[in-house]
Design a protein around this motif. Structure first.
Motif, PDB file in Angstrom:
ATOM      1  N   ARG A 105       0.824  -1.207   0.000  1.00 21.64           N
ATOM      2  CA  ARG A 105       0.000   0.000   0.000  1.00 21.64           C
ATOM      3  C   ARG A 105       0.861   1.261   0.000  1.00 21.64           C
ATOM      4  N   ASP A 106       1.904   1.261   0.822  1.00 16.21           N
ATOM      5  CA  ASP A 106       2.772   2.444   0.888  1.00 16.21           C
ATOM      6  C   ASP A 106       3.402   2.751  -0.472  1.00 16.21           C
ATOM      7  N   LEU A 107       3.900   1.711  -1.133  1.00 19.04           N
ATOM      8  CA  LEU A 107       4.566   1.918  -2.426  1.00 19.04           C
ATOM      9  C   LEU A 107       3.592   2.468  -3.461  1.00 19.04           C
ATOM     10  N   ILE A 108       2.376   1.924  -3.491  1.00 15.86           N
ATOM     11  CA  ILE A 108       1.394   2.383  -4.475  1.00 15.86           C
ATOM     12  C   ILE A 108       0.916   3.793  -4.149  1.00 15.86           C
ATOM     13  N   ASN A 109       0.704   4.071  -2.887  1.00 14.73           N
ATOM     14  CA  ASN A 109       0.150   5.366  -2.496  1.00 14.73           C
ATOM     15  C   ASN A 109       1.135   6.519  -2.661  1.00 14.73           C
TER      16      ASN A 109
ATOM     17  N   LEU B 280      11.875   2.999  -6.524  1.00 14.10           N
ATOM     18  CA  LEU B 280      11.385   1.627  -6.421  1.00 14.10           C
ATOM     19  C   LEU B 280      12.547   0.660  -6.232  1.00 14.10           C
ATOM     20  N   ALA B 281      13.643   0.908  -6.943  1.00 14.69           N
ATOM     21  CA  ALA B 281      14.833   0.071  -6.767  1.00 14.69           C
ATOM     22  C   ALA B 281      15.378   0.197  -5.348  1.00 14.69           C
TER      23      ALA B 281
ATOM     24  N   LYS C 175      -0.297   4.253  -9.677  1.00 10.55           N
ATOM     25  CA  LYS C 175      -0.500   2.871  -9.248  1.00 10.55           C
ATOM     26  C   LYS C 175      -0.097   1.853 -10.304  1.00 10.55           C
ATOM     27  N   ASP C 176       0.474   2.305 -11.426  1.00 11.02           N
ATOM     28  CA  ASP C 176       0.805   1.356 -12.489  1.00 11.02           C
ATOM     29  C   ASP C 176       2.026   0.506 -12.141  1.00 11.02           C
ATOM     30  N   MET C 177       2.630   0.766 -10.980  1.00 17.01           N
ATOM     31  CA  MET C 177       3.662  -0.133 -10.471  1.00 17.01           C
ATOM     32  C   MET C 177       3.077  -1.057  -9.392  1.00 17.01           C
TER      33      MET C 177
ATOM     34  N   ALA D 110       4.749  -3.532  -6.514  1.00 18.44           N
ATOM     35  CA  ALA D 110       4.442  -3.365  -5.096  1.00 18.44           C
ATOM     36  C   ALA D 110       3.890  -4.655  -4.505  1.00 18.44           C
ATOM     37  N   ALA D 111       3.048  -5.353  -5.269  1.00 17.90           N
ATOM     38  CA  ALA D 111       2.451  -6.593  -4.778  1.00 17.90           C
ATOM     39  C   ALA D 111       3.504  -7.682  -4.577  1.00 17.90           C
TER      40      ALA D 111
END
Length: 463
Positions: free
Chosen positions: A155-159, A170-171, A254-256, A260-261
């Motif tokens: 959730r944190d990464l997407i938000n 992201l890396a 959110k396209d990543m 994130a999942a």
């Protein structure tokens, strides 16, 4: 990573009882309640509807106990995590579930409670103190806490807005996760990426230098089945030269969600020490617009050697995944799973709540479906429909990234990806949404993990 809101209360000495009841249990509860509690209940409008919560005071007026409703028994399938709705309705302090529950309902209540404690407060004031829960007797508290922490990471990464969650960010998140659990990680970028992963390079080459494309490769574990997770890491998707309209671009941070999942799932696996040899591959790019952007009509040669005619630069996710899947297939592996926010067709078919998945292995499909039901992570199997293979063959190249006609868009995308896997029988693909458009118990509006809890449960049976 330790967030008190995502852990169970350790001190049970002062925990107040929380009764979990459906309408059919209210008569028994009122019969055993004292006169003050009974009078309070009778003066209320509490009917034990799903998630409905009633705080019951004692003789001194302070909270003494509470009830949370499950709803009518014949309608409970419509609701998930009903008990979790109580978390925001109860006063801060420790609570314990006082009602005997079946193991499945008990674990759902425990997990839902922790998931309901999630707040994305990076850009907001610190949240107010919340009610806490003593881990119910019989549940594996450490495992449930690990699942909640993995979901919170997703959730944190997407938000996080794309401005602060580009390919390099992201890396860094993946590298930090690897360091936390002693995993090996490397990031391929620059000339090595351009030479070895031409589709990833092509999609990401229009972005500025500080948001250049890269491939993240994380490895953990020394024994057990080999499982490779591949997550789509498009940190922002403008659509490229086939530019999205503004309304369609608003949620593209959110396209990543696939990346994130798989990182959230990897965290669950490593935190619980599953006996697996885990590999995580994430092509991290931004699909930007500039003079160096790839173009409609371009024909690109993939890492596997298959050529792809680009008929829509907004169908970029399958391109970056293709090179990562080709790499995954170059090493011995027992299972490859891709997760991606890939197609609008999947949302039209099943909406935002269900995660469609594709696999050619019937037994694993049954295992996944059962796991999804068990952990309240709903899935729906879709077919690798072989007669549609011709739809992704344009004639001028081996493959078409965006078949014309608009039919079966999620299926043709899955078939496209399967072409890059050496052993298709080992391949499973999830076409997820990664977002809750509306708040629900344990599922706030915003970034969401989909499929990861079900996969974690299924993989736990393999280790």
């Amino acid at each position: 990573m330790s967030n008190p809101a995502l852990t169970f209360e350790k001190d049970a000495s002062d925990a107040l009882p929380l009764h979990v009841l459906g309408p059919e249990g209210l008569a028994d509860w009122t019969e055993g309640a004292g006169p003050v509690a009974r009078a309070w209940f009778e003066a209320s409008s509490f009917k034990a509807g799903a998630g409905q919560t009633l705080v019951v005071p004692g003789a001194d007026g302070r909270p003494e106990q509470a009830i949370v409703g499950l709803g009518p028994e014949d309608r409970r399938a419509q609701h998930r995590f009903s008990v979790a709705a109580a978390r925001d309705a109860l006063p801060a302090g420790a609570w314990r579930i006082a009602t005997p529950l079946e193991p499945g309902a008990r674990d759902e209540a425990a997990l839902g409670w922790l998931l309901a404690g999630y707040r994305f407060d990076r850009y907001a004031a610190a949240p107010a103190p919340q009610a806490t829960l003593v881990a119910p007797d019989g549940c594996d508290a450490a495992r449930i806490e690990a699942i909640a922490a993995g979901e919170a990471l997703t959730r944190d990464l997407i938000n996080t807005p794309a401005w602060e969650m580009g390919p390099a960010d992201l890396a860094a998140a993946a590298t930090d996760l690897a360091a936390e659990f002693g995993a090996d990680s490397r990031v391929i970028e620059g000339p090595a990426l351009a030479e070895g992963f031409p589709l990833i390079q092509a999609v990401g080459q229009a972005a500025p230098e500080d948001r250049a494309p890269r491939l993240i490769d994380l490895n953990w574990g020394e024994t057990g089945p080999r499982v490779t997770l591949v997550g789509k890491g498009v940190c922002f998707d403008t659509g490229g030269l086939n530019l999205k309209p503004g309304a369609s671009m608003g949620l593209m941070k959110k396209d990543m969600g696939g990346a994130a999942a798989v990182l959230g799932l990897a965290r669950m696996i490593m935190a619980t020490g599953l006996n697996l040899r885990l590999r995580v591959l994430i092509p991290a790019v931004e699909n930007a617009v500039s003079g160096s952007a790839f173009r409609p009509g371009d024909i690109l040669t993939s890492r596997k050697g298959l050529t792809v005619e680009v008929n829509n630069t907004d169908a970029e996710g399958r391109l970056v995944l293709a090179d990562a899947l080709a790499l995954a297939s170059e090493s011995e592996t027992d299972m490859i799973v891709s997760m991606a926010t890939l197609t609008g067709a999947a949302r039209v078919a099943v909406g935002p709540d269900l995660a469609p998945f594709y696999t050619g292995e019937d037994r694993f499909a049954e295992t996944l479906a059962a796991a999804g039901d068990k952990v309240r992570d709903p899935l729906w199997r879709m077919p690798f429909w072989a007669p549609y293979e011709t739809m992704i063959e344009p004639g001028i190249a081996d493959l078409d990234n965006a078949p014309k006609g608009g039919f079966a868009g999620s299926i043709t995308a899955a078939l496209f990806l399967r072409r890059f896997v050496a052993r298709p029988e080992t391949y499973t693909h999830f076409d997820i949404y990664g977002w809750n458009p509306n708040a629900a118990p344990a599922r706030p509006k915003g970034g969401a993990g989909q499929g990861a809890r079900a996969l974690f449960d299924a993989l736990s049976g393999l280790s």
